[in-house]
Structures are given as structure tokens and as C-alpha cells.
Design an enzyme around this catalytic site. Structure first.
Site, PDB file in Angstrom:
ATOM      1  CG  LEU A 106      90.967  19.063  69.068  1.00 42.25           C
ATOM      2  CD1 LEU A 106      90.029  17.905  68.790  1.00 42.25           C
ATOM      3  CD2 LEU A 106      90.187  20.288  69.545  1.00 42.25           C
TER       4      LEU A 106
ATOM      5  CD  GLU B  77     102.587  10.659  71.535  1.00 44.72           C
ATOM      6  OE1 GLU B  77     103.207  10.411  70.489  1.00 44.72           O
ATOM      7  OE2 GLU B  77     102.661   9.955  72.550  1.00 44.72           O
TER       8      GLU B  77
ATOM      9  CG  HIS C 175      95.866  10.225  59.371  1.00 49.90           C
ATOM     10  ND1 HIS C 175      96.120  11.582  59.357  1.00 49.90           N
ATOM     11  CD2 HIS C 175      96.981   9.632  58.885  1.00 49.90           C
ATOM     12  CE1 HIS C 175      97.332  11.794  58.880  1.00 49.90           C
ATOM     13  NE2 HIS C 175      97.885  10.631  58.586  1.00 49.90           N
TER      14      HIS C 175
ATOM     15  CG  ASN D  95      85.404  11.360  55.835  1.00 51.25           C
ATOM     16  OD1 ASN D  95      85.308  10.138  55.745  1.00 51.25           O
ATOM     17  ND2 ASN D  95      86.455  12.020  55.367  1.00 51.25           N
TER      18      ASN D  95
ATOM     19  CG  ASN E 160      91.421  12.255  63.357  1.00 50.35           C
ATOM     20  OD1 ASN E 160      90.692  13.032  62.724  1.00 50.35           O
ATOM     21  ND2 ASN E 160      92.713  12.145  63.111  1.00 50.35           N
TER      22      ASN E 160
ATOM     23  CD  GLN F 133      88.266   1.518  50.157  1.00 48.07           C
ATOM     24  OE1 GLN F 133      87.765   0.801  51.029  1.00 48.07           O
ATOM     25  NE2 GLN F 133      87.902   1.454  48.893  1.00 48.07           N
TER      26      GLN F 133
ATOM     27  CG  MET G 225      91.769  21.294  58.489  1.00 45.89           C
ATOM     28  SD  MET G 225      92.576  19.688  58.340  1.00 45.89           S
ATOM     29  CE  MET G 225      94.183  20.227  57.784  1.00 45.89           C
ATOM     30  NE  ARG G 226      92.799  26.154  65.155  1.00 51.80           N
ATOM     31  CZ  ARG G 226      93.778  27.026  64.899  1.00 51.80           C
ATOM     32  NH1 ARG G 226      94.149  27.256  63.658  1.00 51.80           N
ATOM     33  NH2 ARG G 226      94.391  27.661  65.877  1.00 51.80           N
TER      34      ARG G 226
ATOM     35  CG  ASP H 139      97.234  12.266  62.660  1.00 49.80           C
ATOM     36  OD1 ASP H 139      96.021  12.455  62.884  1.00 49.80           O
ATOM     37  OD2 ASP H 139      97.916  12.990  61.926  1.00 49.80           O
TER      38      ASP H 139
HETATM   39  C1  GRF Z   1      89.980  13.528  54.914  1.00 53.56           C
HETATM   40  O1  GRF Z   1      90.961  13.110  54.005  1.00 53.56           O
HETATM   41  C2  GRF Z   1      90.343  13.073  56.289  1.00 53.56           C
HETATM   42  O2  GRF Z   1      91.030  11.859  56.311  1.00 53.56           O
HETATM   43  C3  GRF Z   1      91.238  14.170  56.775  1.00 53.56           C
HETATM   44  O3  GRF Z   1      90.667  15.351  56.259  1.00 53.56           O
HETATM   45  C4  GRF Z   1      89.938  15.045  55.073  1.00 53.56           C
HETATM   46  C5  GRF Z   1      88.545  15.565  55.260  1.00 53.56           C
HETATM   47  O4  GRF Z   1      87.778  15.455  54.091  1.00 53.56           O
HETATM   48  N1  GRF Z   1      91.351  14.135  58.208  1.00 53.56           N
HETATM   49  P1  GRF Z   1      86.234  15.816  54.113  1.00 53.56           P
HETATM   50  O5  GRF Z   1      86.109  17.245  54.634  1.00 53.56           O
HETATM   51  O6  GRF Z   1      85.516  14.827  54.963  1.00 53.56           O
HETATM   52  O7  GRF Z   1      85.811  15.735  52.667  1.00 53.56           O
END
Ligand code: GRF
Length: 219
Positions: A96, A146, A112, A17, A110, A176, A93-94, A148
Site C-alpha cells: 500500500l 515502510e 506479520h 485471521n 497489519n 498465535q 498481498m499488495r 512491516d
Molecule cells: C498470515 O500468516 C499473516 O501473518 C500474513 O499472511 C497470512 C495470512 O493468513 N500477513 P490468513 O489468510 O489469515 O490465513
């Protein structure tokens, strides 16, 4: 011309991303500048992507701090040092805490890999497969206290196929994700987003066509 929006990207993993955001900026589809990329993991490939594009890549490991608040205080400090206006979570992955979220009110996004409010939390794609949904997708939203849960900005839908695995569905959704994250940030950069209650109002929002994603397709 307005000044590009200063953004800080927080990640923990491969950073596809992040790459999509970098590419959108380079294609001039996104009027933003990534002033810093921060990872809580030194081995995150996203840091390498940042370096390849000459972007400051900083490691702040949660393991080096005695408390969540001390870790987050350092994140806030670093983001402010780099003049970040919008914080972009891209596979960070933490969890917040309210402390961090209050430091950037309505200034954290964010992404998701599900059509929220369905399937928040981890393994969203697996949850979707287990629940047997026919249509899955991705959501960009503002972050609130909260997980997501905050106001939704942009969503995109994909079909789910009967032979999908978690990997194939994740890959379809990821395509996407890469489209909609840059789009959502650009809407913010242009000042088009207003939060009203739990919704986001988009200035001059073009209407999506009323064509239906019908899965399975009727033959
Ligand atoms: C993605 O699927 C995003 O939706 C989720 O973590 C993943 C991150 O992928 N929150 P990347 O590190 O951007 O490839």
C-alpha cells in the site's frame, strides 16, 4: 455501552485471521463489527468465509486498474462507503502506498508472522528458519509508510524446533496470530492505544509474567 468499532478487512487468501476475528466478535470478546471484507483476488477463500457469516464481500482486483493510485482510490472509496474506522490487513498481498496510508492515518493494522523488527517482508517463517533463531512469533502493528515497520501493538512468541519445516513453524505461529489480532483490535476499540513516536503506549497495560521461553529447554 459504546458502539462496536466498524472495521474493514483486506485480504488476498485463505482468511484464517478473518475467521479468528469473526469468531472473537461472535464470542463477544471483541467489540467490533466487520462492515466489509475486500479482496484483490476473486478466488480468495476469505471471501467465502465472509459470505458464510453474512458479511459484505467485495472484490477489487488490482488488475482492473491502470495504476496503483487508481486501485487504492477505489479501496479507499469502498472502505469509506462502508463506514470503516479501522482497516485490518489480514494477508493482503499488495503493497500500500503513502496515498492509501494517509487516507487512514493511524487507522491501519497489519499482522506479520515474525517478531518484528526481525524478518520483515515475504517468507518471514522461512527467513527465521534459515537464520536459525530459537524463538519466532507474530506481531500486530500499525501500518506506516515502510513495509512491516510501524509501531508494534501486540506480539506473541513460539519456540522453533530443530525438525521444523516452513509449514510446521507457520502453523505454530498462526495459532498465535489468531489470538493476538483480535486482542490488538479490542485494545484499539476500547481506546487503549496511543502512538508515541515509534511506540504504542497501552492504557493500564497488564504486565506479562516474567517466565522465560527458553529454547531449547535446559534439562
Ligand atoms: C498470515 O500468516 C499473516 O501473518 C500474513 O499472511 C497470512 C495470512 O493468513 N500477513 P490468513 O489468510 O489469515 O490465513
Amino acid at each position: 455501552m459504546t458502539r462496536p468499532l466498524p472495521i474493514g478487512v483486506l485480504l488476498s487468501g485463505s482468511g484464517t485471521n478473518l475467521q479468528a476475528i469473526i469468531d472473537a466478535i461472535e464470542r463477544k470478546e471483541l467489540s467490533a463489527t466487520i462492515t466489509v471484507v475486500i479482496s484483490n483476488r476473486a478466488d480468495a477463500y476469505g471471501l467465502e468465509r465472509a459470505r458464510q457469516h453474512g458479511l459484505p464481500a467485495v472484490v477489487i482486483s488490482h488488475k482492473d486498474f491502470s495504476s496503483r493510485e487508481a486501485f487504492e482510490a477505489e479501496l479507499v472509496n469502498m472502505l469509506n462507503t462502508y463506514g470503516v474506522t479501522l482497516v485490518v490487513l489480514a494477508g493482503f498481498m499488495r503493497l500500500l502506498s503513502p496515498f492509501f496510508i494517509r487516507a487512514f492515518p493511524q487507522r491501519i493494522m497489519n499482522i506479520h508472522p515474525a517478531l518484528l523488527p526481525a524478518f520483515p517482508g515475504t517468507h518471514a517463517q522461512r527467513q527465521a528458519l534459515e537464520r536459525g533463531v530459537r524463538i519466532a512469533g507474530a506481531t500486530v502493528h500499525f501500518v506506516d509508510e515502510e513495509m512491516d515497520h510501524g509501531p508494534i501493538i501486540v506480539q506473541a512468541a513460539v519456540p522453533v524446533y530443530p525438525d521444523d519445516t516452513e509449514d510446521t513453524l507457520s502453523a505454530r505461529i498462526l495459532v498465535q496470530e489468531h489470538r493476538i489480532y483480535a486482542h490488538a483490535i479490542q485494545l484499539y476499540a476500547k481506546g487503549c492505544l496511543t502512538i508515541r513516536g515509534h511506540s504504542v503506549v497501552i492504557l493500564d497495560e497488564p504486565r506479562a509474567p516474567t517466565s522465560t521461553l527458553h529454547a531449547p529447554v535446559q534439562t
